[in-house]
Motif scaffolding. Structure first.
Motif, PDB file in Angstrom:
ATOM      1  N   ALA A  54       0.821  -1.210   0.000  1.00 36.10           N
ATOM      2  CA  ALA A  54       0.000   0.000   0.000  1.00 36.10           C
ATOM      3  C   ALA A  54       0.857   1.263   0.000  1.00 36.10           C
ATOM      4  N   ALA A  55       2.133   1.147   0.382  1.00 38.25           N
ATOM      5  CA  ALA A  55       3.011   2.319   0.475  1.00 38.25           C
ATOM      6  C   ALA A  55       3.824   2.559  -0.788  1.00 38.25           C
ATOM      7  N   ILE A  56       3.675   1.713  -1.805  1.00 36.55           N
ATOM      8  CA  ILE A  56       4.471   1.876  -3.033  1.00 36.55           C
ATOM      9  C   ILE A  56       4.118   3.191  -3.721  1.00 36.55           C
ATOM     10  N   ALA A  57       5.139   3.985  -4.019  1.00 40.60           N
ATOM     11  CA  ALA A  57       4.945   5.227  -4.785  1.00 40.60           C
ATOM     12  C   ALA A  57       5.003   4.855  -6.261  1.00 40.60           C
ATOM     13  N   TRP A  58       3.880   4.457  -6.829  1.00 39.92           N
ATOM     14  CA  TRP A  58       3.860   3.889  -8.174  1.00 39.92           C
ATOM     15  C   TRP A  58       4.358   4.829  -9.260  1.00 39.92           C
ATOM     16  N   PRO A  59       4.059   6.143  -9.220  1.00 43.01           N
ATOM     17  CA  PRO A  59       4.604   7.020 -10.271  1.00 43.01           C
ATOM     18  C   PRO A  59       6.128   6.980 -10.328  1.00 43.01           C
ATOM     19  N   VAL A  60       6.769   6.930  -9.159  1.00 41.40           N
ATOM     20  CA  VAL A  60       8.232   6.819  -9.104  1.00 41.40           C
ATOM     21  C   VAL A  60       8.670   5.421  -9.527  1.00 41.40           C
ATOM     22  N   ALA A  61       7.976   4.419  -9.009  1.00 41.90           N
ATOM     23  CA  ALA A  61       8.368   3.034  -9.266  1.00 41.90           C
ATOM     24  C   ALA A  61       8.332   2.683 -10.748  1.00 41.90           C
ATOM     25  N   VAL A 108      17.861  14.769  -3.570  1.00 42.85           N
ATOM     26  CA  VAL A 108      17.554  14.315  -4.922  1.00 42.85           C
ATOM     27  C   VAL A 108      16.042  14.215  -5.021  1.00 42.85           C
ATOM     28  N   ALA A 109      15.431  15.146  -5.720  1.00 38.86           N
ATOM     29  CA  ALA A 109      13.979  15.129  -5.863  1.00 38.86           C
ATOM     30  C   ALA A 109      13.559  13.959  -6.754  1.00 38.86           C
ATOM     31  N   ALA A 110      12.477  13.305  -6.375  1.00 40.57           N
ATOM     32  CA  ALA A 110      11.993  12.151  -7.137  1.00 40.57           C
ATOM     33  C   ALA A 110      11.179  12.618  -8.338  1.00 40.57           C
ATOM     34  N   THR A 111      11.821  13.432  -9.200  1.00 35.37           N
ATOM     35  CA  THR A 111      11.156  13.918 -10.410  1.00 35.37           C
ATOM     36  C   THR A 111      11.143  12.806 -11.459  1.00 35.37           C
ATOM     37  N   PRO A 112      10.298  12.923 -12.489  1.00 33.57           N
ATOM     38  CA  PRO A 112      10.290  11.894 -13.545  1.00 33.57           C
ATOM     39  C   PRO A 112      11.668  11.682 -14.163  1.00 33.57           C
ATOM     40  N   ARG A 113      12.392  12.782 -14.438  1.00 35.98           N
ATOM     41  CA  ARG A 113      13.718  12.638 -15.046  1.00 35.98           C
ATOM     42  C   ARG A 113      14.677  11.906 -14.118  1.00 35.98           C
ATOM     43  N   ASN A 114      14.686  12.304 -12.835  1.00 37.36           N
ATOM     44  CA  ASN A 114      15.582  11.659 -11.875  1.00 37.36           C
ATOM     45  C   ASN A 114      15.223  10.192 -11.663  1.00 37.36           C
ATOM     46  N   ALA A 115      13.935   9.884 -11.693  1.00 32.56           N
ATOM     47  CA  ALA A 115      13.509   8.494 -11.523  1.00 32.56           C
ATOM     48  C   ALA A 115      13.991   7.633 -12.691  1.00 32.56           C
ATOM     49  N   TRP A 116      13.861   8.145 -13.915  1.00 31.11           N
ATOM     50  CA  TRP A 116      14.366   7.415 -15.084  1.00 31.11           C
ATOM     51  C   TRP A 116      15.878   7.235 -15.005  1.00 31.11           C
ATOM     52  N   LEU A 117      16.585   8.296 -14.596  1.00 29.83           N
ATOM     53  CA  LEU A 117      18.036   8.225 -14.505  1.00 29.83           C
ATOM     54  C   LEU A 117      18.474   7.233 -13.440  1.00 29.83           C
ATOM     55  N   PRO A 135      21.623   3.802  -6.513  1.00 29.59           N
ATOM     56  CA  PRO A 135      20.936   4.969  -7.092  1.00 29.59           C
ATOM     57  C   PRO A 135      19.497   5.102  -6.607  1.00 29.59           C
ATOM     58  N   LEU A 136      18.837   3.966  -6.397  1.00 26.56           N
ATOM     59  CA  LEU A 136      17.458   3.992  -5.912  1.00 26.56           C
ATOM     60  C   LEU A 136      17.405   4.467  -4.462  1.00 26.56           C
ATOM     61  N   GLY A 137      18.408   4.092  -3.681  1.00 22.28           N
ATOM     62  CA  GLY A 137      18.465   4.546  -2.293  1.00 22.28           C
ATOM     63  C   GLY A 137      18.628   6.046  -2.193  1.00 22.28           C
ATOM     64  N   LEU A 138      19.486   6.616  -3.046  1.00 23.67           N
ATOM     65  CA  LEU A 138      19.682   8.063  -3.044  1.00 23.67           C
ATOM     66  C   LEU A 138      18.415   8.787  -3.501  1.00 23.67           C
ATOM     67  N   LEU A 139      17.705   8.219  -4.481  1.00 26.88           N
ATOM     68  CA  LEU A 139      16.498   8.858  -4.999  1.00 26.88           C
ATOM     69  C   LEU A 139      15.371   8.881  -3.972  1.00 26.88           C
ATOM     70  N   THR A 140      15.253   7.811  -3.194  1.00 29.86           N
ATOM     71  CA  THR A 140      14.087   7.659  -2.312  1.00 29.86           C
ATOM     72  C   THR A 140      14.390   7.934  -0.843  1.00 29.86           C
ATOM     73  N   GLN A 141      15.579   8.401  -0.518  1.00 27.94           N
ATOM     74  CA  GLN A 141      15.981   8.484   0.889  1.00 27.94           C
ATOM     75  C   GLN A 141      15.097   9.385   1.736  1.00 27.94           C
ATOM     76  N   HIS A 142      14.384  10.335   1.139  1.00 27.30           N
ATOM     77  CA  HIS A 142      13.562  11.254   1.918  1.00 27.30           C
ATOM     78  C   HIS A 142      12.089  10.845   1.954  1.00 27.30           C
ATOM     79  N   LEU A 143      11.768   9.677   1.415  1.00 31.04           N
ATOM     80  CA  LEU A 143      10.423   9.140   1.558  1.00 31.04           C
ATOM     81  C   LEU A 143      10.281   8.498   2.931  1.00 31.04           C
TER      82      LEU A 143
END
Length: 230
Positions: A54-61, A108-117, A135-143
């Motif tokens: 239930a906690a999955i951030a699907w747009p980022v995922a 690192v903001a979880a923007t669409p570009r950063n998520a793809w990168l 890279p995924l840890g750095l992207l999501t560390q503030h969630l």
């Protein structure tokens, strides 16, 4: 022991299995890297994602998963084009730089570009070394901790399928590797079960520190092996 501890770390922080196990397995049991560890990492990541689905951030995922598939394809070309030590050294330096910026307050903001990168880098690193989580840890560390575990878990679980397919096409993953991975599944389950208790006792700040420490340790091991290895 490596699989048990790695599964526990993965269940607590959302990353950690391959980052902990891959560098040590490369020294003690090279046959485990990357295929069998990718298979086991996919399983424990799927367990983490399902536990807190239930906690999955699907747009980022979804963007990270798309990037991960692209990275898996790129990895096949990179392995042919670049010496392994040069590639490992570059990854180690980039990861340490990312940790330094994050520790200094850079987000690192979880923007669409950063998520793809982040997904693409994860796919390249995961296919080559089996450790694609940094890279995924750095992207999501503030969630929130639950979102980190579930989101990163879903990305690694689905992205590992693409990596295993590319390794199979390259002749680096066959039924012998699959059997070896399956034989260690009980230790994945045991380590993950332990994390069910520990994960509830670690705060968001504690989870973030754990993530940064794991990324730092992984980067140092990869960089050190690239600089002084044979």
């Amino acid at each position: 022991v490596l699989v048990f501890i790695g599964a526990c770390l993965q269940g607590i922080g959302g990353i950690g299995f391959s980052m902990f196990a891959a560098p040590l397995a490369a020294l003690a049991a090279p046959v485990m890297v990357p295929g069998p560890l990718l298979l086991l990492g996919a399983l424990v990541s799927l367990m983490a994602a399902w536990r807190e689905r239930a906690a999955i951030a699907w747009p980022v995922a979804w963007r990270c998963i798309g990037g991960r598939c692209v990275g898996a394809v790129l990895a096949a070309a990179i392995v042919v084009a670049l010496p392994g030590r040069a590639l490992a050294a570059a990854f180690g330096v980039l990861l340490l730089g990312g940790v330094g910026l994050s520790a200094a307050g850079w987000k690192v903001a979880a923007t669409p570009r950063n998520a793809w990168l982040a997904g693409t880098l994860s796919g390249v690193m995961g296919t080559i070394t089996s450790a694609g989580a940094p890279p995924l840890g750095l992207l999501t560390q503030h969630l929130a901790p639950s979102a980190i575990r579930a989101t990163v878990g879903s990305v690694i679980a689905l992205g590992a399928v693409a990596s295993l397919v590319m390794l199979g096409l390259a002749g680096q993953f066959d039924h012998h590797h699959a059997v070896l991975g399956v034989a260690l599944v009980p230790w994945i389950v045991a380590g993950f079960q332990l994390s069910n208790t520990l994960a509830r006792r670690i705060s968001a700040a504690g989870t973030r520190r754990l993530l940064l420490l794991l990324v730092t340790g992984s980067a140092l091991v990869v960089l050190g092996k690239a600089l002084v290895g044979p």
